[in-house]
Motif scaffolding. Sequence first.
Motif, PDB file in Angstrom:
ATOM      1  N   UNK A 204      -3.931 -20.196  11.479  1.00 44.57           N
ATOM      2  CA  UNK A 204      -2.958 -21.168  10.807  1.00 44.57           C
ATOM      3  C   UNK A 204      -1.617 -20.657  10.353  1.00 44.57           C
ATOM      4  N   UNK A 205      -0.468 -20.735  11.209  1.00 49.03           N
ATOM      5  CA  UNK A 205       0.734 -20.290  10.923  1.00 49.03           C
ATOM      6  C   UNK A 205       1.012 -19.064  11.897  1.00 49.03           C
ATOM      7  N   UNK A 206       0.138 -18.683  12.642  1.00 47.05           N
ATOM      8  CA  UNK A 206       0.276 -17.339  13.200  1.00 47.05           C
ATOM      9  C   UNK A 206       0.767 -16.386  12.672  1.00 47.05           C
ATOM     10  N   UNK A 207       0.196 -15.728  11.507  1.00 46.94           N
ATOM     11  CA  UNK A 207       0.457 -14.876  10.711  1.00 46.94           C
ATOM     12  C   UNK A 207      -0.581 -13.582  10.646  1.00 46.94           C
ATOM     13  N   UNK A 208       0.020 -12.640  10.418  1.00 45.29           N
ATOM     14  CA  UNK A 208      -0.704 -11.337  10.468  1.00 45.29           C
ATOM     15  C   UNK A 208      -0.872 -10.734   9.184  1.00 45.29           C
ATOM     16  N   UNK A 209      -2.020  -9.959   8.973  1.00 46.15           N
ATOM     17  CA  UNK A 209      -2.193  -9.078   7.710  1.00 46.15           C
ATOM     18  C   UNK A 209      -2.767  -7.806   7.868  1.00 46.15           C
ATOM     19  N   UNK A 210      -1.949  -6.809   7.485  1.00 41.22           N
ATOM     20  CA  UNK A 210      -2.290  -5.422   7.806  1.00 41.22           C
ATOM     21  C   UNK A 210      -2.733  -4.614   6.481  1.00 41.22           C
ATOM     22  N   UNK A 211      -3.891  -4.006   6.658  1.00 46.51           N
ATOM     23  CA  UNK A 211      -4.870  -3.692   5.365  1.00 46.51           C
ATOM     24  C   UNK A 211      -4.896  -2.073   5.530  1.00 46.51           C
ATOM     25  N   UNK A 212      -5.027  -1.398   4.494  1.00 45.18           N
ATOM     26  CA  UNK A 212      -5.244   0.159   4.340  1.00 45.18           C
ATOM     27  C   UNK A 212      -6.522   0.163   3.435  1.00 45.18           C
ATOM     28  N   UNK A 213      -7.537   0.669   3.947  1.00 43.57           N
ATOM     29  CA  UNK A 213      -8.696   0.730   2.993  1.00 43.57           C
ATOM     30  C   UNK A 213      -9.457   2.050   2.819  1.00 43.57           C
ATOM     31  N   UNK A 214      -8.743   3.035   3.210  1.00 45.45           N
ATOM     32  CA  UNK A 214      -9.100   4.457   2.942  1.00 45.45           C
ATOM     33  C   UNK A 214      -8.245   5.322   2.331  1.00 45.45           C
ATOM     34  N   UNK A 215      -8.661   5.914   1.517  1.00 48.79           N
ATOM     35  CA  UNK A 215      -7.578   6.851   0.727  1.00 48.79           C
ATOM     36  C   UNK A 215      -7.732   8.200   1.490  1.00 48.79           C
ATOM     37  N   UNK A 216      -7.042   8.367   2.599  1.00 51.50           N
ATOM     38  CA  UNK A 216      -7.266   9.756   3.456  1.00 51.50           C
ATOM     39  C   UNK A 216      -5.876  10.168   3.557  1.00 51.50           C
ATOM     40  N   UNK A 217      -4.890   9.927   3.032  1.00 51.68           N
ATOM     41  CA  UNK A 217      -3.612  10.178   3.228  1.00 51.68           C
ATOM     42  C   UNK A 217      -2.679   9.731   4.230  1.00 51.68           C
TER      43      UNK A 217
END
Length: 145
Positions: free
Chosen positions: A65-78
Amino acid sequence: MERLPCSAICSLKRIKGVSMSKKWLTLLAVPALLVGIATPASATDQAVYLYSGGKLAGALHFYDDGDDFGLFDYLADGHGVRAYVEKSESPWASWYNGKGADAGGVYKTDGNLYSIYTYKMRVCTVDGASDTTPVACSEWEYIYE
């Protein structure tokens, strides 16, 4: 003779001796055709995930819906994460999320994907916004529009 209720099968074939005139076939075929044309294709949201040491490190989501993207960082690895999207096997978009683990997503909201092209996406861990050599990457995932 008993009258049968009209159905799509009845409009195309003779059933139990009941035939319909060309006039009725035309009247029934036009709305059926319009319904077929007006029905939107059903696409769904998709995502590709990157794991490191058995833990979820990053994710790239495509929201139909809207052709949107979401980028997520889940790990505290530097490492931060970078999204890569290709259009017909050529680079189309790339962006970085260096906010830190679980600090929220970075969104791309001007997608405008067209179904005549093929798109695929992946997420990689990188060392900073200018890093061109990813540490690790997910598999490429095709986006079905």
